[in-house]
Design an enzyme around this catalytic site. Sequence first.
Site, PDB file in Angstrom:
ATOM      1  N   LYS A  20       9.143  32.029 -17.548  1.00 38.55           N
ATOM      2  CA  LYS A  20      10.169  33.275 -17.118  1.00 38.55           C
ATOM      3  C   LYS A  20       9.176  34.333 -17.059  1.00 38.55           C
ATOM      4  CE  LYS A  20      14.572  31.602 -18.809  1.00 38.55           C
ATOM      5  NZ  LYS A  20      15.579  31.714 -19.708  1.00 38.55           N
ATOM      6  N   PHE A  66      26.889  37.540 -18.906  1.00 38.87           N
ATOM      7  CA  PHE A  66      25.342  37.993 -18.870  1.00 38.87           C
ATOM      8  C   PHE A  66      24.756  37.754 -17.590  1.00 38.87           C
ATOM      9  CE2 PHE A  66      26.060  33.702 -20.400  1.00 38.87           C
ATOM     10  CZ  PHE A  66      25.227  33.080 -19.624  1.00 38.87           C
ATOM     11  N   ARG A 114      10.447  29.219 -28.039  1.00 35.04           N
ATOM     12  CA  ARG A 114      11.012  30.262 -27.812  1.00 35.04           C
ATOM     13  C   ARG A 114      10.984  31.323 -28.924  1.00 35.04           C
ATOM     14  NH1 ARG A 114      16.271  27.269 -25.146  1.00 35.04           N
ATOM     15  NH2 ARG A 114      15.555  27.512 -22.940  1.00 35.04           N
ATOM     16  N   ASN A 124      14.375  34.844 -23.101  1.00 27.31           N
ATOM     17  CA  ASN A 124      14.036  33.629 -24.047  1.00 27.31           C
ATOM     18  C   ASN A 124      12.800  33.026 -23.589  1.00 27.31           C
ATOM     19  OD1 ASN A 124      15.104  32.090 -22.108  1.00 27.31           O
ATOM     20  ND2 ASN A 124      16.754  31.263 -23.312  1.00 27.31           N
ATOM     21  N   HIS A 127      12.869  28.172 -19.456  1.00 24.86           N
ATOM     22  CA  HIS A 127      13.955  27.293 -19.140  1.00 24.86           C
ATOM     23  C   HIS A 127      13.601  25.800 -19.305  1.00 24.86           C
ATOM     24  CE1 HIS A 127      17.472  25.950 -16.771  1.00 24.86           C
ATOM     25  NE2 HIS A 127      16.642  25.255 -16.272  1.00 24.86           N
TER      26      HIS A 127
END
Length: 185
Positions: A20, A66, A114, A124, A127
């Site tokens: 991410k 979220f 994570r 986090n 993915h």
Amino acid sequence: MQMLMPKPQIFVERTLALIKPDVVAKEEEIEDVILRSGFLITQKRKLQLSPEQCSNFYADQYGKVFFPNLTAYMSSGPIVAMVLARHCAISYWKQLLGPSNSVKARRSHPHSLRAIYGTDDLRNALHGSLSISSAEREIRFMFPEVILEPIPAGQRARDYLNLCVTPTLLAGLTALCKEKPADPM
């Protein structure tokens, strides 16, 4: 001798891994962990998704509280998408990732990715696909040019090996034994 030899099996499963935006700088470090964990990276690309593309990718999360923050976060910078392959790739990748909430991961799975790289539940760091069907969908989304052929498993794999691989190997090894070349390579 026959009893010592395991039956031939095909162990490959694929999953999608995303690094991410906030941890893209740690890409090499994370890839090293992935490779040392027995995964093969079969596809890899760095890209930046638009908020609309993020909405489409996370469509199954639509309507959750979220969701707007997730799409804003995932479109905030470049990501690295990878297709990982190995035996039971999905479950091993989930195990390596740890719980989705990084704060909880630090308590319960302190050595998970994570726990090490994540900040909270939303940020986090990484993915992973949840199932074989979601992995196929997500891989097609991130790598539209790739052709995903179903990998045979179980009886289909044994049938393929018996029909296509074993006869070829048997013929080749028999010819090799008859010739007995000085340098078989």
